[in-house]
Design a protein around this motif. Structure first.
Motif, PDB file in Angstrom:
ATOM      1  N   SER A  26       0.837  -1.198   0.000  1.00 45.14           N
ATOM      2  CA  SER A  26       0.000   0.000   0.000  1.00 45.14           C
ATOM      3  C   SER A  26       0.869   1.244   0.000  1.00 45.14           C
ATOM      4  O   SER A  26       1.964   1.251   0.580  1.00 45.14           O
ATOM      5  CB  SER A  26      -0.934   0.019   1.205  1.00 45.14           C
ATOM      6  OG  SER A  26      -0.195   0.164   2.382  1.00 45.14           O
ATOM      7  N   GLU A  54       0.359   5.615   0.341  1.00 45.29           N
ATOM      8  CA  GLU A  54      -0.563   6.710   0.609  1.00 45.29           C
ATOM      9  C   GLU A  54       0.022   7.999   0.069  1.00 45.29           C
ATOM     10  O   GLU A  54       1.181   8.322   0.319  1.00 45.29           O
ATOM     11  CB  GLU A  54      -0.831   6.835   2.106  1.00 45.29           C
ATOM     12  CG  GLU A  54      -1.696   5.719   2.636  1.00 45.29           C
ATOM     13  CD  GLU A  54      -2.185   5.993   4.044  1.00 45.29           C
ATOM     14  OE1 GLU A  54      -2.141   7.153   4.483  1.00 45.29           O
ATOM     15  OE2 GLU A  54      -2.608   5.032   4.686  1.00 45.29           O
ATOM     16  N   ARG A  80      -8.600   3.934  -2.478  1.00 41.60           N
ATOM     17  CA  ARG A  80      -9.488   4.426  -1.430  1.00 41.60           C
ATOM     18  C   ARG A  80      -9.213   5.916  -1.251  1.00 41.60           C
ATOM     19  O   ARG A  80      -8.062   6.326  -1.103  1.00 41.60           O
ATOM     20  CB  ARG A  80      -9.217   3.678  -0.129  1.00 41.60           C
ATOM     21  CG  ARG A  80     -10.317   3.840   0.876  1.00 41.60           C
ATOM     22  CD  ARG A  80     -10.118   3.007   2.133  1.00 41.60           C
ATOM     23  NE  ARG A  80      -9.490   1.722   1.880  1.00 41.60           N
ATOM     24  CZ  ARG A  80      -8.602   1.176   2.678  1.00 41.60           C
ATOM     25  NH1 ARG A  80      -8.216   1.779   3.769  1.00 41.60           N
ATOM     26  NH2 ARG A  80      -8.081   0.007   2.405  1.00 41.60           N
ATOM     27  N   THR A 132      -6.321  12.579   0.957  1.00 43.57           N
ATOM     28  CA  THR A 132      -5.382  11.462   0.871  1.00 43.57           C
ATOM     29  C   THR A 132      -5.924  10.385  -0.063  1.00 43.57           C
ATOM     30  O   THR A 132      -7.123  10.153  -0.143  1.00 43.57           O
ATOM     31  CB  THR A 132      -5.121  10.824   2.255  1.00 43.57           C
ATOM     32  OG1 THR A 132      -6.355  10.351   2.781  1.00 43.57           O
ATOM     33  CG2 THR A 132      -4.498  11.816   3.202  1.00 43.57           C
ATOM     34  N   SER A 135      -5.268   6.298  -0.856  1.00 43.58           N
ATOM     35  CA  SER A 135      -4.628   5.047  -0.458  1.00 43.58           C
ATOM     36  C   SER A 135      -4.697   4.098  -1.642  1.00 43.58           C
ATOM     37  O   SER A 135      -5.785   3.769  -2.113  1.00 43.58           O
ATOM     38  CB  SER A 135      -5.346   4.432   0.737  1.00 43.58           C
ATOM     39  OG  SER A 135      -5.229   5.264   1.850  1.00 43.58           O
ATOM     40  N   ILE A 156      -3.710   0.362  -3.042  1.00 42.55           N
ATOM     41  CA  ILE A 156      -3.395  -0.968  -2.532  1.00 42.55           C
ATOM     42  C   ILE A 156      -3.318  -1.934  -3.715  1.00 42.55           C
ATOM     43  O   ILE A 156      -4.196  -1.918  -4.582  1.00 42.55           O
ATOM     44  CB  ILE A 156      -4.469  -1.439  -1.531  1.00 42.55           C
ATOM     45  CG1 ILE A 156      -4.568  -0.449  -0.372  1.00 42.55           C
ATOM     46  CG2 ILE A 156      -4.166  -2.834  -1.022  1.00 42.55           C
ATOM     47  CD1 ILE A 156      -5.794  -0.626   0.474  1.00 42.55           C
ATOM     48  N   TYR A 176       4.150  11.825  -0.767  1.00 49.02           N
ATOM     49  CA  TYR A 176       3.913  10.634   0.027  1.00 49.02           C
ATOM     50  C   TYR A 176       3.590  11.056   1.456  1.00 49.02           C
ATOM     51  O   TYR A 176       3.930  12.169   1.871  1.00 49.02           O
ATOM     52  CB  TYR A 176       5.136   9.719   0.022  1.00 49.02           C
ATOM     53  CG  TYR A 176       5.454   9.121  -1.329  1.00 49.02           C
ATOM     54  CD1 TYR A 176       4.611   8.170  -1.891  1.00 49.02           C
ATOM     55  CD2 TYR A 176       6.577   9.503  -2.033  1.00 49.02           C
ATOM     56  CE1 TYR A 176       4.889   7.618  -3.126  1.00 49.02           C
ATOM     57  CE2 TYR A 176       6.871   8.958  -3.272  1.00 49.02           C
ATOM     58  CZ  TYR A 176       6.020   8.015  -3.807  1.00 49.02           C
ATOM     59  OH  TYR A 176       6.296   7.473  -5.022  1.00 49.02           O
TER      60      TYR A 176
END
Length: 163
Positions: free
Chosen positions: A71, A73, A111, A116, A118, A120, A150
């Motif tokens: 993952s 972010e 997501r 932010t 995310s 995955i 990041y």
């Protein structure tokens, strides 16, 4: 040099077909090209001819990816920077006169929170390529620090004009 024998975790399956190696597990499927053939006995795998260090690291990344997943972010830093998802596209408003739409690759789950993203995936290479293509639209500015960064990235800002 790494060991030529690999032990697969429970729930991970590995097969080879026409130079392409497929590793499948609970988090997804990862495939890559390799000239070696797989010989298997139980949960032990041997590649013949032995894998080079490059392909060995790709195989280990694939096994870890299908077991645990990777993952990343990203944070949108800046006034008016927004991201939203429609169908299989990510649409960004990054201060340009137009919005930017990017196709989400198959195998990447996105997501979104307010500022932010995310990302995955089980495939680390695909995930890194996708994040760098997103960051290329607004790389962090060296004076304000605004852009796509990041989560734990520290952007060092230059000093402004002196009078």
């Amino acid at each position: 040099m790494s060991s030529p024998i690999y032990r697969l975790p429970i729930g991970v399956n590995c097969l080879s077909n026409n130079g392409k190696v497929f590793v499948s597990g609970p988090c997804g499927v990862v495939d890559f090209y390799c000239v070696s053939k797989i010989y298997r006995k139980g949960n032990m795998i041997v590649f013949l001819p032995y894998l080079s260090s490059y392909y060995s690291s790709i195989f280990i990344q694939a096994v870890l990816g299908v077991v645990l997943g990777y993952s990343v972010e990203l944070v949108l830093k800046g006034i008016g920077y927004k991201a939203y998802k429609s169908d299989e596209k990510l649409i960004f408003t990054l201060g340009f006169s137009h919005s930017i739409s990017i196709d989400i690759p198959e195998g990447v789950f996105v997501r979104l929170n307010k500022k932010t993203l995310s990302l995955i995936s089980a495939n680390l290479g695909l995930l890194q390529n996708f994040t760098t293509s997103i960051r290329a639209y607004r790389f962090p500015d060296s004076y304000k620090g605004a852009g796509i960064v990041y989560v734990n990235e520290i952007v060092t800002c230059k000093e402004g004009k002196k009078n």
